[in-house]
Design a protein around this motif. Structure first.
Motif, mmCIF file in Angstrom:
data_model
loop_
_atom_site.group_PDB
_atom_site.id
_atom_site.type_symbol
_atom_site.label_atom_id
_atom_site.label_comp_id
_atom_site.label_asym_id
_atom_site.label_seq_id
_atom_site.Cartn_x
_atom_site.Cartn_y
_atom_site.Cartn_z
ATOM 1 N N PRO A 17 62.076 75.030 106.253
ATOM 2 C CA PRO A 17 60.691 74.871 105.799
ATOM 3 C C PRO A 17 60.617 74.603 104.295
ATOM 4 C CG PRO A 17 61.199 77.187 106.052
ATOM 5 C CD PRO A 17 62.394 76.445 106.569
ATOM 6 N N ILE A 18 59.547 73.954 103.885
ATOM 7 C CA ILE A 18 59.275 73.778 102.458
ATOM 8 C C ILE A 18 58.953 75.150 101.861
ATOM 9 C CG2 ILE A 18 57.667 72.813 100.761
ATOM 10 C CD1 ILE A 18 59.444 70.667 101.908
ATOM 11 N N GLU A 19 59.725 75.570 100.866
ATOM 12 C CA GLU A 19 59.520 76.866 100.232
ATOM 13 C C GLU A 19 58.930 76.750 98.832
ATOM 14 O OE1 GLU A 19 62.604 79.915 100.666
ATOM 15 O OE2 GLU A 19 63.770 78.420 101.750
ATOM 16 N N TYR A 20 59.071 75.591 98.240
ATOM 17 C CA TYR A 20 58.658 75.408 96.848
ATOM 18 C C TYR A 20 58.066 74.017 96.680
ATOM 19 C CZ TYR A 20 59.156 77.958 92.422
ATOM 20 O OH TYR A 20 58.918 78.724 91.315
ATOM 21 N N MET A 21 57.142 73.875 95.748
ATOM 22 C CA MET A 21 56.576 72.579 95.400
ATOM 23 C C MET A 21 56.765 72.350 93.908
ATOM 24 S SD MET A 21 52.992 72.857 97.565
ATOM 25 C CE MET A 21 52.157 71.741 96.437
ATOM 26 N N VAL A 22 57.172 71.144 93.555
ATOM 27 C CA VAL A 22 57.216 70.741 92.150
ATOM 28 C C VAL A 22 56.311 69.530 92.005
ATOM 29 C CG1 VAL A 22 58.622 70.036 90.195
ATOM 30 C CG2 VAL A 22 59.588 71.577 91.922
ATOM 31 N N VAL A 23 55.306 69.655 91.159
ATOM 32 C CA VAL A 23 54.268 68.640 91.021
ATOM 33 C C VAL A 23 54.295 68.074 89.605
ATOM 34 C CG1 VAL A 23 51.811 68.144 91.269
ATOM 35 C CG2 VAL A 23 52.858 69.987 92.633
ATOM 36 N N GLY A 24 54.467 66.764 89.486
ATOM 37 C CA GLY A 24 54.340 66.091 88.194
ATOM 38 C C GLY A 24 52.969 65.469 88.102
ATOM 39 N N LEU A 25 52.271 65.705 86.997
ATOM 40 C CA LEU A 25 50.909 65.192 86.856
ATOM 41 C C LEU A 25 50.882 63.877 86.073
ATOM 42 C CD1 LEU A 25 48.790 68.393 86.101
ATOM 43 C CD2 LEU A 25 49.460 67.401 88.305
ATOM 44 N N HIS A 37 49.933 60.734 78.920
ATOM 45 C CA HIS A 37 49.357 61.525 80.011
ATOM 46 C C HIS A 37 50.203 61.458 81.284
ATOM 47 C CE1 HIS A 37 46.021 64.117 80.405
ATOM 48 N NE2 HIS A 37 45.183 63.341 81.050
ATOM 49 N N ASN A 38 51.173 60.555 81.317
ATOM 50 C CA ASN A 38 52.005 60.404 82.515
ATOM 51 C C ASN A 38 53.386 61.017 82.357
ATOM 52 O OD1 ASN A 38 49.934 58.947 83.770
ATOM 53 N ND2 ASN A 38 51.409 57.633 84.810
ATOM 54 N N VAL A 39 53.555 61.858 81.352
ATOM 55 C CA VAL A 39 54.875 62.434 81.132
ATOM 56 C C VAL A 39 55.282 63.363 82.283
ATOM 57 C CG1 VAL A 39 54.239 64.484 79.790
ATOM 58 C CG2 VAL A 39 56.356 63.274 79.263
ATOM 59 N N GLY A 40 54.308 63.914 83.003
ATOM 60 C CA GLY A 40 54.617 64.721 84.186
ATOM 61 C C GLY A 40 55.253 63.877 85.279
ATOM 62 N N PHE A 41 54.757 62.655 85.473
ATOM 63 C CA PHE A 41 55.377 61.725 86.420
ATOM 64 C C PHE A 41 56.810 61.396 85.982
ATOM 65 C CE2 PHE A 41 51.550 59.287 88.480
ATOM 66 C CZ PHE A 41 51.125 60.471 89.069
ATOM 67 N N MET A 42 56.986 61.149 84.678
ATOM 68 C CA MET A 42 58.316 60.822 84.159
ATOM 69 C C MET A 42 59.296 61.959 84.440
ATOM 70 S SD MET A 42 57.255 59.338 80.400
ATOM 71 C CE MET A 42 55.797 58.309 80.194
ATOM 72 N N ALA A 43 58.830 63.183 84.207
ATOM 73 C CA ALA A 43 59.678 64.355 84.440
ATOM 74 C C ALA A 43 60.063 64.461 85.905
ATOM 75 C CB ALA A 43 58.952 65.621 83.982
ATOM 76 N N LEU A 44 59.100 64.220 86.796
ATOM 77 C CA LEU A 44 59.389 64.330 88.222
ATOM 78 C C LEU A 44 60.373 63.250 88.666
ATOM 79 C CD1 LEU A 44 58.116 66.254 90.552
ATOM 80 C CD2 LEU A 44 57.484 64.034 91.487
ATOM 81 N N LEU A 107 54.493 70.192 86.223
ATOM 82 C CA LEU A 107 55.032 69.557 85.018
ATOM 83 C C LEU A 107 53.947 68.666 84.426
ATOM 84 C CD1 LEU A 107 58.349 68.264 86.691
ATOM 85 C CD2 LEU A 107 57.930 70.548 85.743
ATOM 86 N N PHE A 108 53.633 68.845 83.139
ATOM 87 C CA PHE A 108 52.522 68.074 82.562
ATOM 88 C C PHE A 108 52.615 67.982 81.047
ATOM 89 C CE2 PHE A 108 51.230 72.464 82.658
ATOM 90 C CZ PHE A 108 50.446 72.660 81.539
ATOM 91 N N ASP A 109 51.812 67.083 80.490
ATOM 92 C CA ASP A 109 51.787 66.812 79.056
ATOM 93 C C ASP A 109 50.947 67.846 78.310
ATOM 94 O OD1 ASP A 109 48.827 65.131 78.592
ATOM 95 O OD2 ASP A 109 49.630 65.346 80.616
ATOM 96 N N ASP A 110 51.314 68.069 77.044
ATOM 97 C CA ASP A 110 50.571 69.015 76.209
ATOM 98 C C ASP A 110 50.463 68.450 74.799
ATOM 99 O OD1 ASP A 110 49.741 71.221 74.586
ATOM 100 O OD2 ASP A 110 50.472 72.600 76.109
ATOM 101 N N ILE A 149 55.104 69.761 78.428
ATOM 102 C CA ILE A 149 55.959 68.809 77.721
ATOM 103 C C ILE A 149 55.168 68.228 76.560
ATOM 104 C CG2 ILE A 149 57.333 66.699 77.944
ATOM 105 C CD1 ILE A 149 57.230 67.403 81.089
ATOM 106 N N GLY A 150 55.619 68.498 75.347
ATOM 107 C CA GLY A 150 54.877 68.076 74.167
ATOM 108 C C GLY A 150 54.816 66.571 74.002
ATOM 109 N N VAL A 151 53.600 66.082 73.716
ATOM 110 C CA VAL A 151 53.412 64.651 73.451
ATOM 111 C C VAL A 151 52.807 64.414 72.066
ATOM 112 C CG1 VAL A 151 53.179 64.098 75.905
ATOM 113 C CG2 VAL A 151 51.120 64.607 74.575
ATOM 114 N N GLY A 152 52.490 65.513 71.362
ATOM 115 C CA GLY A 152 51.926 65.377 70.023
ATOM 116 C C GLY A 152 50.418 65.284 70.034
#
Length: 205
Positions: A17-25, A37-44, A107-110, A149-152
């Motif tokens: 079964p799926i036990e964990y989810m990792v979501v890139g925004l 704003h797409n650094v979460g996608f890049m990380a994923l 995972l997301f930009d900050d 994930i810092g983007v400045g």
């Protein structure tokens, strides 16, 4: 460490079964691909590459894939709802697989962090991020781990925030961000393995 990571991210068919989810925004569409704003996608994408997982299946209003991290089967998600409605995709997958909020890693930009800086948190407020805000609103919980994930920040106060986050990185900033993103597979493996404190001690600088 990378030889160990290669072993940890098993290149074999996921089972159980799926036990964990990792979501890139991020936002769908080529015009947004290399924006802050797409650094979460890049990380994923980097994580998926390490896991040998194809994040191409359309489900839960997202591009999805899955693979094994250690002995846990993990769902990888890139919501295609646009950032402001990320919670719709996250909530649907959580309900379908009955994954608890504490096992949803986002995972997301900050903009409050300099490019390439990382902050790992067990839980917290939305910090003004619309994707996180929508996830908290639709799930009713803020108790999910996240990697910021810092983007400045904006170059000056009157600069339009949307214009800033939807613009690409400078070449120098992108190098710093890429260096940070290279750590994402290791960070995720630690968190999924229940070693969040270790991840925080190593990567929160």
């Amino acid at each position: 460490m990378f030889s160990k990571l290669k072993d940890f991210f098993g290149g074999y068919a996921p089972t159980g079964p799926i036990e964990y989810m990792v979501v890139g925004l991020g936002n769908p569409g080529k015009q947004y691909e290399n924006t802050k704003h797409n650094v979460g996608f890049m990380a994923l994408d980097i994580l998926a590459g390490k896991m040998q997982a194809n994040v191409t299946r359309l489900k839960f209003q997202s591009l999805c894939g899955d693979g094994m991290i250690g002995d846990k089967r993990v769902l990888l998600m890139k919501p295609s709802t646009f950032m402001n409605k990320s919670g719709e995709a996250v909530r649907s997958a959580m309900q379908f697989y009955k994954v608890p909020m504490e096992n949803v890693l986002v995972l997301f930009d900050d903009i409050s962090l300099e490019p390439g800086k990382l902050r790992i948190r067990r839980k917290g407020s939305d910090g003004g991020h619309n994707g996180i805000k929508n996830i908290i609103y639709l799930t009713g919980k803020d108790t999910f781990p996240r990697v910021k994930i810092g983007v400045g920040g904006k170059p000056y106060p009157d600069y339009d925030l949307a214009d800033w986050v939807l613009a690409p990185f400078t070449s120098d900033a992108r190098k710093q961000v890429d260096a940070a993103l290279a750590n994402i597979p290791e960070i995720v493996s630690l968190i999924v393995s229940g070693k969040t404190d270790q991840a925080m001690n190593r990567f929160n600088k």
